[in-house]
Structure formats: structure tokens, C-alpha cells
Design a protein around this motif. Structure first.
Motif, mmCIF file in Angstrom:
data_model
loop_
_atom_site.group_PDB
_atom_site.id
_atom_site.type_symbol
_atom_site.label_atom_id
_atom_site.label_comp_id
_atom_site.label_asym_id
_atom_site.label_seq_id
_atom_site.Cartn_x
_atom_site.Cartn_y
_atom_site.Cartn_z
ATOM 1 N N ARG A 1 35.492 19.366 -22.807
ATOM 2 C CA ARG A 1 34.856 19.971 -21.648
ATOM 3 C C ARG A 1 35.957 20.400 -20.692
ATOM 4 O O ARG A 1 37.043 19.830 -20.693
ATOM 5 C CB ARG A 1 33.915 18.976 -20.942
ATOM 6 N N PRO A 2 35.691 21.407 -19.854
ATOM 7 C CA PRO A 2 36.730 21.823 -18.897
ATOM 8 C C PRO A 2 37.140 20.660 -17.999
ATOM 9 O O PRO A 2 36.321 19.821 -17.647
ATOM 10 C CB PRO A 2 36.044 22.920 -18.077
ATOM 11 N N VAL A 3 38.418 20.628 -17.657
ATOM 12 C CA VAL A 3 38.907 19.601 -16.748
ATOM 13 C C VAL A 3 38.693 20.090 -15.325
ATOM 14 O O VAL A 3 38.684 21.295 -15.068
ATOM 15 C CB VAL A 3 40.396 19.272 -16.986
ATOM 16 N N ARG A 4 38.496 19.173 -14.439
ATOM 17 C CA ARG A 4 38.300 19.545 -13.026
ATOM 18 C C ARG A 4 39.579 19.267 -12.274
ATOM 19 O O ARG A 4 40.199 18.229 -12.479
ATOM 20 C CB ARG A 4 37.162 18.710 -12.429
ATOM 21 N N PRO A 5 39.967 20.172 -11.401
ATOM 22 C CA PRO A 5 41.181 19.918 -10.618
ATOM 23 C C PRO A 5 40.968 18.742 -9.681
ATOM 24 O O PRO A 5 39.846 18.466 -9.252
ATOM 25 C CB PRO A 5 41.399 21.214 -9.838
ATOM 26 N N ALA A 6 42.038 18.041 -9.397
ATOM 27 C CA ALA A 6 41.965 16.901 -8.481
ATOM 28 C C ALA A 6 41.545 17.386 -7.104
ATOM 29 O O ALA A 6 41.955 18.460 -6.668
ATOM 30 C CB ALA A 6 43.318 16.209 -8.415
ATOM 31 N N PRO A 7 40.714 16.621 -6.402
ATOM 32 C CA PRO A 7 40.316 17.046 -5.054
ATOM 33 C C PRO A 7 41.539 17.156 -4.153
ATOM 34 O O PRO A 7 42.441 16.340 -4.230
ATOM 35 C CB PRO A 7 39.371 15.947 -4.573
ATOM 36 N N ASN B 1 42.259 25.497 -18.816
ATOM 37 C CA ASN B 1 40.983 24.997 -18.300
ATOM 38 C C ASN B 1 40.515 23.758 -19.044
ATOM 39 O O ASN B 1 39.757 22.953 -18.493
ATOM 40 C CB ASN B 1 39.884 26.066 -18.407
#
Length: 148
Positions: free
Chosen positions: A113-119, A79
Motif C-alpha cells: 500500500r502507498p506509504v504516508r509521509p510523516a506528519p 509512493n
């Protein structure tokens, strides 16, 4: 009688937003603490997280987290952008997690910080879902034998 002077109002100094430090997320704060306190089970090496013996780490997770499962710990690392390196080149028994752009300074871990998945990222299938079949797969049906 003379009037009492107005009470002095004390206000704390205002820190501009660009100078405010955000609080560390509990997972990374505990991770840093564990790395500092228990180098025999988890280490920091130039931005990589090195786990010499995952079973030993799992036995100690409940001292730092609400869970005690290595898979949950691994998911949390993922995450925050850490991925397991399979060609570590070092000791075959150790497990190494690396993060693209990770700082070599352990204190910088607290800013993660948590990474966000690519759209539009790849949808993971659930455990009960069968693997998707190739799009142009044809199924051949054998003809029934002639009636006698």
C-alpha cells in the motif's frame, strides 16, 4: 391446491474481515506482471527491484501503464516506499530500488500500500520557488561614495 414451498435463498458464505484479502493496487499488480514477463528489463532480487537499463524499461512502460515516462514510474515506486540505492555495489549500469522491510517473496508485492509521509515532514519547494535563505543571513549594503 397445496401452497408452494418458499423459495430457498442462497447467500454466499461470509468471510471474516481478518481473512479477506484486499485487492492489489493496479500499479503493484502491473509491476509484478512486468517483473514476471520481462526479466530482461526489470527483475526482483531478494526484495529489491533491479532495472538493468532504465531506457529499455521506459520504452516498455506503455505496455503496462497509461504513462511511458520513467520519472512517473520512479515516483510510483517512491509512493510505495521504494528508494533508489546509489551504492548498489553491483553492475554500475543497473539501477536498484530497495524498500525497508521488503519481503523476498515476489507475491508479497501485491499486498503493498502507498506509504504516508510523516506528519510535519519536509515541505518540498516548487520548481519556481527560490531556495530558502538561511535564517540569520545578513545582507551588507555598500555605503554610497561621498558627494563631490
Amino acid at each position: 391446491r397445496p401452497a408452494a414451498p418458499p423459495a430457498a435463498v442462497v447467500t454466499p458464505p461470509v468471510t471474516p474481515p481478518h481473512e479477506q484479502q484486499r485487492r492489489a493496487i493496479p500499479f503493484v499488480a502491473q509491476l509484478k506482471r512486468m517483473i514476471e514477463e520481462r526479466p530482461e528489463i526489470i527483475r526482483w532480487r531478494r526484495g529489491d527491484i533491479v532495472i538493468p537499463d532504465p531506457a529499455a524499461l521506459e520504452r516498455n512502460l506503455s505496455k503496462y501503464y497509461k504513462h511511458s515516462k520513467y520519472a512517473s514510474f520512479q515516483r510510483q515506486l517512491n509512493n510505495f516506499g521504494y528508494r533508489r540505492r546509489f551504492d548498489s555495489g553491483g553492475d554500475a549500469a543497473e539501477t536498484v530500488y530497495e524498500r525497508q522491510g521488503a519481503s523476498e517473496d515476489l507475491d508479497d508485492l501485491l499486498a503493498l500500500r502507498p506509504v504516508r509521509p510523516a506528519p510535519g515532514g519536509v515541505k518540498k519547494r516548487g520548481r519556481d520557488e527560490p531556495p530558502a535563505s538561511p535564517p540569520h543571513q545578513r545582507v551588507r549594503v555598500a555605503a554610497a561614495p561621498p558627494a563631490a
